[in-house]
Design an enzyme around this catalytic site. Structure first.
Site, mmCIF file in Angstrom:
data_model
loop_
_atom_site.group_PDB
_atom_site.id
_atom_site.type_symbol
_atom_site.label_atom_id
_atom_site.label_comp_id
_atom_site.label_asym_id
_atom_site.label_seq_id
_atom_site.Cartn_x
_atom_site.Cartn_y
_atom_site.Cartn_z
ATOM 1 N N TYR A 51 -104.460 7.802 13.398
ATOM 2 C CA TYR A 51 -103.332 7.889 14.322
ATOM 3 C C TYR A 51 -103.583 8.983 15.358
ATOM 4 O O TYR A 51 -103.705 10.172 15.022
ATOM 5 C CB TYR A 51 -102.024 8.180 13.584
ATOM 6 C CG TYR A 51 -101.610 7.130 12.576
ATOM 7 C CD1 TYR A 51 -102.169 5.854 12.582
ATOM 8 C CD2 TYR A 51 -100.656 7.415 11.615
ATOM 9 C CE1 TYR A 51 -101.779 4.891 11.661
ATOM 10 C CE2 TYR A 51 -100.255 6.455 10.687
ATOM 11 C CZ TYR A 51 -100.827 5.205 10.714
ATOM 12 O OH TYR A 51 -100.442 4.262 9.787
ATOM 13 N N GLY A 202 -88.249 -3.604 15.061
ATOM 14 C CA GLY A 202 -86.886 -3.404 15.560
ATOM 15 C C GLY A 202 -86.040 -4.657 15.600
ATOM 16 O O GLY A 202 -84.835 -4.589 15.881
ATOM 17 N N LEU A 203 -86.627 -5.816 15.307
ATOM 18 C CA LEU A 203 -85.862 -7.058 15.329
ATOM 19 C C LEU A 203 -84.769 -7.068 14.270
ATOM 20 O O LEU A 203 -83.736 -7.737 14.425
ATOM 21 C CB LEU A 203 -86.788 -8.265 15.122
ATOM 22 C CG LEU A 203 -87.746 -8.585 16.271
ATOM 23 C CD1 LEU A 203 -88.737 -9.658 15.840
ATOM 24 C CD2 LEU A 203 -86.978 -9.036 17.514
#
Length: 306
Positions: A51, A202-203
């Protein structure tokens, strides 16, 4: 916050963890999110050496200064990169793992990692060599336990049969039910699942329909067309009733005893607080779970099965 045991280990993780990938590189903001997570009862933080090419580990390490003993700290290994060179290469070799762990420990400013995970895996990997590296690190006290992050059936089966992993991280949500074929098997083998992506980008949040219109712009999500999602998300929201949809999304994953934690990301304190509030809502009843299941598509990971 309720905690669950990872496999047969001595590690107990909060049902809601913090996926650190979405913290960003603005150190002050990221630090605020990490510290707030600890204040709100989260004890499980998950990062990876990949990351932001190590920057994420550095930020997490600084944020945990003076509070390391309060946290189950997880990171990942298996990707190597060279400074100044674009991209990265997959490297699950023993040599790389034994070297990379030192860099992660340095960036995280800690003497040990609670959960060290192989960040992927293929059937062509030198698996026995990889396992040997993790076992050596465990014996040496550099890590407490190890696991893998993979949804590939042949990789999962190989590690279950040959190693002493305590966990498998998989992308798992109402909209991605591929891991479900493995849950009973893993539970029977005392291996826990860590569910990443439980909100499906986020759905499955309160702003799910907005996300669909703003971010997806006609695109599909796995087995669901944009039209499917336009019809399904309002139904899921209606079923959730007075509870926020992300609460039902979290507790859907946590309904199976194999799942120890869900680890959504948070790019703001507000998002984090909403997730924590959602996890404290009442878990799904057996009947509620069945109703959700009837609306969802059952998927399997069709590749990498032999």
């Amino acid at each position: 916050m309720p905690k669950n045991q990872l496999g047969k280990s001595e590690l107990y993780v909060s049902q809601l963890g913090l996926g650190c990938m979405s913290l960003g590189t603005e150190e002050k903001k990221a630090t605020e999110i990490v510290k707030k997570a600890l204040d709100l009862g989260i004890n499980y933080l998950d990062t990876a050496d990949l990351y932001d090419f190590g920057k994420n580990e550095e930020i997490v390490g600084k944020a945990l200064k003076g509070q390391r003993d309060k946290v189950i700290l997880a990171t990942k290994v298996g990707n190597s990169w060279t400074s100044g060179k674009e991209g990265w290469e997959w490297d699950p070799s023993k040599e790389h793992i034994l070297s990379a762990v030192k860099d992660s420990l340095h960036r995280l400013q800690t003497d040990y990692i609670d959960l060290y995970q192989l960040h992927g895996g293929t059937i062509d990997d030198p698996t026995d060599e990889t396992i040997e590296a993790f076992e050596e690190l465990k014996k040496g006290g550099y890590i407490r336990e190890y696991g893998i992050s993979s949804i590939r059936p042949n990789v999962i089966k190989r590690f279950v049969e040959r190693s002493s992993i305590v966990s498998i991280m998989m992308q798992y949500s109402m909209l991605d039910t591929r891991p479900e074929e493995w849950l009973d098997y893993l539970h029977d083998n005392n291996i826990s699942v860590i569910a990443r992506g439980p909100l499906a980008k986020g759905l499955l949040s309160e702003r799910g329909l907005e996300k669909l219109q703003e971010k997806f712009n006609g695109k599909s999500y796995l087995d669901y067309s944009n039209e499917d999602l336009s019809e399904l998300l309002p139904k899921l929201t209606q079923l959730s009733g007075e509870k926020p949809l992300q609460s039902s999304a979290f507790h859907y994953c946590l309904s199976h005893p194999a799942v120890a934690a869900v680890i959504p990301g948070a790019s703001s304190v507000g998002q984090l607080e909403a997730n924590v509030s959602a996890i404290y809502e009442q878990e799904l009843s057996v009947d509620e779970y069945k109703v959700y299941k009837e609306l969802l598509k059952q998927s399997i990971y069709e590749s990498h099965r032999n």
